[in-house]
Write a protein that holds these residues in place. Sequence first.
Motif, PDB file in Angstrom:
ATOM      1  N   VAL A 190       0.834  -1.206   0.000  1.00  0.00           N
ATOM      2  CA  VAL A 190       0.000   0.000   0.000  1.00  0.00           C
ATOM      3  C   VAL A 190       0.866   1.253   0.000  1.00  0.00           C
ATOM      4  CG1 VAL A 190      -1.691   1.330   1.338  1.00  0.00           C
ATOM      5  CG2 VAL A 190      -1.981  -1.137   1.066  1.00  0.00           C
ATOM      6  N   ALA A 191       1.989   1.217   0.714  1.00  0.00           N
ATOM      7  CA  ALA A 191       2.878   2.386   0.746  1.00  0.00           C
ATOM      8  C   ALA A 191       3.421   2.699  -0.650  1.00  0.00           C
ATOM      9  CB  ALA A 191       4.024   2.131   1.719  1.00  0.00           C
ATOM     10  N   ASP A 192       3.786   1.662  -1.395  1.00  0.00           N
ATOM     11  CA  ASP A 192       4.268   1.878  -2.765  1.00  0.00           C
ATOM     12  C   ASP A 192       3.164   2.469  -3.638  1.00  0.00           C
ATOM     13  OD1 ASP A 192       6.732   0.883  -2.085  1.00  0.00           O
ATOM     14  OD2 ASP A 192       6.356  -1.133  -2.870  1.00  0.00           O
ATOM     15  N   LEU A 193       1.962   1.937  -3.514  1.00  0.00           N
ATOM     16  CA  LEU A 193       0.841   2.473  -4.286  1.00  0.00           C
ATOM     17  C   LEU A 193       0.558   3.923  -3.917  1.00  0.00           C
ATOM     18  CD1 LEU A 193      -1.725  -0.490  -4.243  1.00  0.00           C
ATOM     19  CD2 LEU A 193      -0.437   0.359  -6.210  1.00  0.00           C
ATOM     20  N   ALA A 194       0.674   4.239  -2.627  1.00  0.00           N
ATOM     21  CA  ALA A 194       0.412   5.600  -2.175  1.00  0.00           C
ATOM     22  C   ALA A 194       1.380   6.587  -2.817  1.00  0.00           C
ATOM     23  CB  ALA A 194       0.507   5.668  -0.656  1.00  0.00           C
ATOM     24  N   GLU A 195       2.635   6.202  -2.932  1.00  0.00           N
ATOM     25  CA  GLU A 195       3.612   7.098  -3.561  1.00  0.00           C
ATOM     26  C   GLU A 195       3.305   7.281  -5.048  1.00  0.00           C
ATOM     27  OE1 GLU A 195       5.768   9.058  -1.909  1.00  0.00           O
ATOM     28  OE2 GLU A 195       4.502   8.195  -0.349  1.00  0.00           O
ATOM     29  N   ARG A 196       2.786   6.229  -5.675  1.00  0.00           N
ATOM     30  CA  ARG A 196       2.383   6.376  -7.084  1.00  0.00           C
ATOM     31  C   ARG A 196       1.202   7.337  -7.213  1.00  0.00           C
ATOM     32  NH1 ARG A 196       1.665   0.447  -9.371  1.00  0.00           N
ATOM     33  NH2 ARG A 196       2.643  -0.465  -7.532  1.00  0.00           N
ATOM     34  N   ARG A 197       0.256   7.247  -6.267  1.00  0.00           N
ATOM     35  CA  ARG A 197      -0.890   8.159  -6.295  1.00  0.00           C
ATOM     36  C   ARG A 197      -0.463   9.596  -6.028  1.00  0.00           C
ATOM     37  NH1 ARG A 197      -2.617   4.223  -8.034  1.00  0.00           N
ATOM     38  NH2 ARG A 197      -4.687   3.287  -7.782  1.00  0.00           N
ATOM     39  N   ARG A 198       0.574   9.754  -5.236  1.00  0.00           N
ATOM     40  CA  ARG A 198       1.068  11.104  -4.975  1.00  0.00           C
ATOM     41  C   ARG A 198       1.599  11.732  -6.249  1.00  0.00           C
ATOM     42  NH1 ARG A 198       5.636  12.621  -0.403  1.00  0.00           N
ATOM     43  NH2 ARG A 198       5.034  14.814  -0.133  1.00  0.00           N
ATOM     44  N   ALA A 199       2.272  10.917  -7.064  1.00  0.00           N
ATOM     45  CA  ALA A 199       2.816  11.413  -8.323  1.00  0.00           C
ATOM     46  C   ALA A 199       1.750  11.523  -9.402  1.00  0.00           C
ATOM     47  CB  ALA A 199       3.947  10.494  -8.791  1.00  0.00           C
ATOM     48  N   GLU A 200       0.810  10.574  -9.409  1.00  0.00           N
ATOM     49  CA  GLU A 200      -0.244  10.539 -10.414  1.00  0.00           C
ATOM     50  C   GLU A 200      -1.592  10.287  -9.733  1.00  0.00           C
ATOM     51  OE1 GLU A 200       0.625   7.730 -13.466  1.00  0.00           O
ATOM     52  OE2 GLU A 200       2.678   8.423 -13.760  1.00  0.00           O
ATOM     53  N   PRO A 201      -2.263  11.342  -9.263  1.00  0.00           N
ATOM     54  CA  PRO A 201      -3.534  11.174  -8.554  1.00  0.00           C
ATOM     55  C   PRO A 201      -4.596  10.545  -9.446  1.00  0.00           C
ATOM     56  CG  PRO A 201      -2.635  13.389  -8.245  1.00  0.00           C
ATOM     57  CD  PRO A 201      -1.829  12.750  -9.329  1.00  0.00           C
ATOM     58  N   CYS A 202      -5.480   9.756  -8.833  1.00  0.00           N
ATOM     59  CA  CYS A 202      -6.608   9.131  -9.534  1.00  0.00           C
ATOM     60  C   CYS A 202      -7.894   9.437  -8.780  1.00  0.00           C
ATOM     61  CB  CYS A 202      -6.408   7.615  -9.628  1.00  0.00           C
ATOM     62  SG  CYS A 202      -4.941   7.112 -10.555  1.00  0.00           S
ATOM     63  N   ASP A 203      -8.995   9.089  -9.396  1.00  0.00           N
ATOM     64  CA  ASP A 203     -10.291   9.283  -8.742  1.00  0.00           C
ATOM     65  C   ASP A 203     -10.613   8.043  -7.910  1.00  0.00           C
ATOM     66  OD1 ASP A 203     -12.762  10.187  -7.960  1.00  0.00           O
ATOM     67  OD2 ASP A 203     -13.768   9.655  -9.837  1.00  0.00           O
ATOM     68  N   ASP A 204      -9.886   7.898  -6.798  1.00  0.00           N
ATOM     69  CA  ASP A 204     -10.126   6.749  -5.932  1.00  0.00           C
ATOM     70  C   ASP A 204      -9.843   7.135  -4.482  1.00  0.00           C
ATOM     71  OD1 ASP A 204      -7.303   6.557  -5.533  1.00  0.00           O
ATOM     72  OD2 ASP A 204      -7.121   5.291  -7.302  1.00  0.00           O
ATOM     73  N   LEU A 205     -10.173   6.232  -3.587  1.00  0.00           N
ATOM     74  CA  LEU A 205     -10.063   6.510  -2.169  1.00  0.00           C
ATOM     75  C   LEU A 205      -8.619   6.588  -1.695  1.00  0.00           C
ATOM     76  CD1 LEU A 205     -12.655   4.842   0.202  1.00  0.00           C
ATOM     77  CD2 LEU A 205     -10.724   6.166   1.017  1.00  0.00           C
ATOM     78  N   LEU A 206      -7.747   5.808  -2.311  1.00  0.00           N
ATOM     79  CA  LEU A 206      -6.345   5.870  -1.922  1.00  0.00           C
ATOM     80  C   LEU A 206      -5.763   7.247  -2.205  1.00  0.00           C
ATOM     81  CD1 LEU A 206      -3.954   4.391  -0.734  1.00  0.00           C
ATOM     82  CD2 LEU A 206      -3.388   3.541  -3.022  1.00  0.00           C
ATOM     83  N   THR A 207      -6.150   7.853  -3.325  1.00  0.00           N
ATOM     84  CA  THR A 207      -5.701   9.212  -3.623  1.00  0.00           C
ATOM     85  C   THR A 207      -6.208  10.186  -2.564  1.00  0.00           C
ATOM     86  OG1 THR A 207      -5.595   8.791  -6.006  1.00  0.00           O
ATOM     87  CG2 THR A 207      -5.801  11.089  -5.303  1.00  0.00           C
ATOM     88  N   ASP A 208      -7.471  10.014  -2.133  1.00  0.00           N
ATOM     89  CA  ASP A 208      -8.015  10.866  -1.071  1.00  0.00           C
ATOM     90  C   ASP A 208      -7.169  10.754   0.192  1.00  0.00           C
ATOM     91  OD1 ASP A 208     -10.055  11.419  -2.835  1.00  0.00           O
ATOM     92  OD2 ASP A 208     -11.557  10.188  -1.808  1.00  0.00           O
ATOM     93  N   LEU A 209      -6.767   9.524   0.533  1.00  0.00           N
ATOM     94  CA  LEU A 209      -5.982   9.305   1.744  1.00  0.00           C
ATOM     95  C   LEU A 209      -4.592   9.934   1.611  1.00  0.00           C
ATOM     96  CD1 LEU A 209      -6.884   5.580   2.537  1.00  0.00           C
ATOM     97  CD2 LEU A 209      -7.738   7.628   3.683  1.00  0.00           C
ATOM     98  N   VAL A 210      -3.981   9.786   0.442  1.00  0.00           N
ATOM     99  CA  VAL A 210      -2.661  10.374   0.223  1.00  0.00           C
ATOM    100  C   VAL A 210      -2.720  11.888   0.330  1.00  0.00           C
ATOM    101  CG1 VAL A 210      -0.857  10.740  -1.511  1.00  0.00           C
ATOM    102  CG2 VAL A 210      -1.811   8.446  -1.165  1.00  0.00           C
ATOM    103  N   GLN A 211      -3.721  12.493  -0.282  1.00  0.00           N
ATOM    104  CA  GLN A 211      -3.849  13.951  -0.226  1.00  0.00           C
ATOM    105  C   GLN A 211      -4.136  14.436   1.188  1.00  0.00           C
ATOM    106  OE1 GLN A 211      -6.812  14.636  -3.290  1.00  0.00           O
ATOM    107  NE2 GLN A 211      -5.276  14.617  -4.921  1.00  0.00           N
ATOM    108  N   ALA A 212      -4.935  13.652   1.939  1.00  0.00           N
ATOM    109  CA  ALA A 212      -5.198  14.010   3.335  1.00  0.00           C
ATOM    110  C   ALA A 212      -3.937  13.895   4.177  1.00  0.00           C
ATOM    111  CB  ALA A 212      -6.297  13.113   3.900  1.00  0.00           C
ATOM    112  N   ARG A 213      -3.125  12.876   3.906  1.00  0.00           N
ATOM    113  CA  ARG A 213      -1.854  12.733   4.625  1.00  0.00           C
ATOM    114  C   ARG A 213      -0.921  13.899   4.317  1.00  0.00           C
ATOM    115  NH1 ARG A 213       2.249   8.613   2.166  1.00  0.00           N
ATOM    116  NH2 ARG A 213       2.139  10.329   0.649  1.00  0.00           N
TER     117      ARG A 213
END
Length: 400
Positions: A190-213
């Motif tokens: 999940v940590a690896d995926l979170a860093e990918r979402r930080r670089a390339e945000p998507c319309d999903d809940l993991l992106t919401d969590l990364v942005q909130a963090r």
Amino acid sequence: MATAEVPRAYPFGDTIGLAPHPAYAALREGPPIRVRLPYGEPCWLATGHEDVRTVLTDQRFSVAEAMSRDHPRMRPLARRGGGMVAMDPPEQTRLRQVVSRRFAARRVERMGDYIREVAEEQLAVLLAAPQPADFVALFATPLAIRVSCDLLGLPEDGRRQFSDWARTVLSFTATDEEVAGRTVAFRGYVADLAERRRAEPCDDLLTDLVQARDAGRIHEGELFAIAAELLNAGFESTACQLSSICYLLAVRPEVSALLRGRPELIPGAVEEMLRFIPLILGSTLPRYATEDIVLGSTLIRAGSPVLVDLAAANRDGRVFAEPDTFSLEAAESTEAPRHLAFGAGPHYCLGAQLARQELRIALELMVTRLPELRLAVPRERVPWRTGSLLAGPEELPVAW
């Protein structure tokens, strides 16, 4: 007024079939009793509908207090912190606000077409399989995990890993070492995926969590804890409920016949199934009384832990006319649901509306597309989960 008694060993046993353990019948309309789990201090067990609702809604009962106590539990290692399930408001509210928009009623309603598409695809897999076919493996589990993973933004190549991890975490028989090993691996993924979402945000809940963090609204540990809780709640519980619903339809063909002819009753039938089918064995964490509280006729002293049993509360004859019967009349009722399948109070299930949507769509497909659904083995040969927080068929061989 009762204050103490010799604790009984708890849990009383695995849930096999659609009835809670027989021990509950004599308890659910009585006051809380003292029980002892394999590890941790003794506690009170609430089984009556009113008592359970009180423990869940009265903020004088604290779930966060369990984090600093030798709380009742099934495995040796005590939980020490985590996400929403281990917090009280306002900290718990802070975390819920990060993800709540994804579960708003209107947004979930818009997901209906997507859920139906996934359910149709899994039904096609089931229908193409040789009969008898395992409903759990071919329909219930893949439907639930696809919806949960897509909502969170977890990729298809990791779904088997997510499934294995969730089963281990919810197992009472897994060792602390097994849980820790799978959790470390899952957290790294999940940590690896979170860093990918930080670089390339998507319309999903993991992106919401990364942005909130990144905005400082949650910290790294909370990001993982929320993702883990939502995956467990959204995937495993829904898969178990779907499998138990299929079992009910297979042994009660008149239910399918009625719903096939009157599809408008499907929402009400889902609510009655949620009430009738036992899903959760006990409670994941106890609530601790922060002051002396009278629960029914029982004095709960400050500092005492209380577990609740949702399945027992949903069979309380003081609330439900025929508590041990799946009632087709109840499916026709227009009254608001009184069951506690999704809990109550601050920890009411965040994904309740999403689960309802999945169950309604799946139930509609089952009654319309699986004519003459039946068990392919005698009832007593259906294997049920054992040693797990969640109840349901392990496998469900069916024919149609």
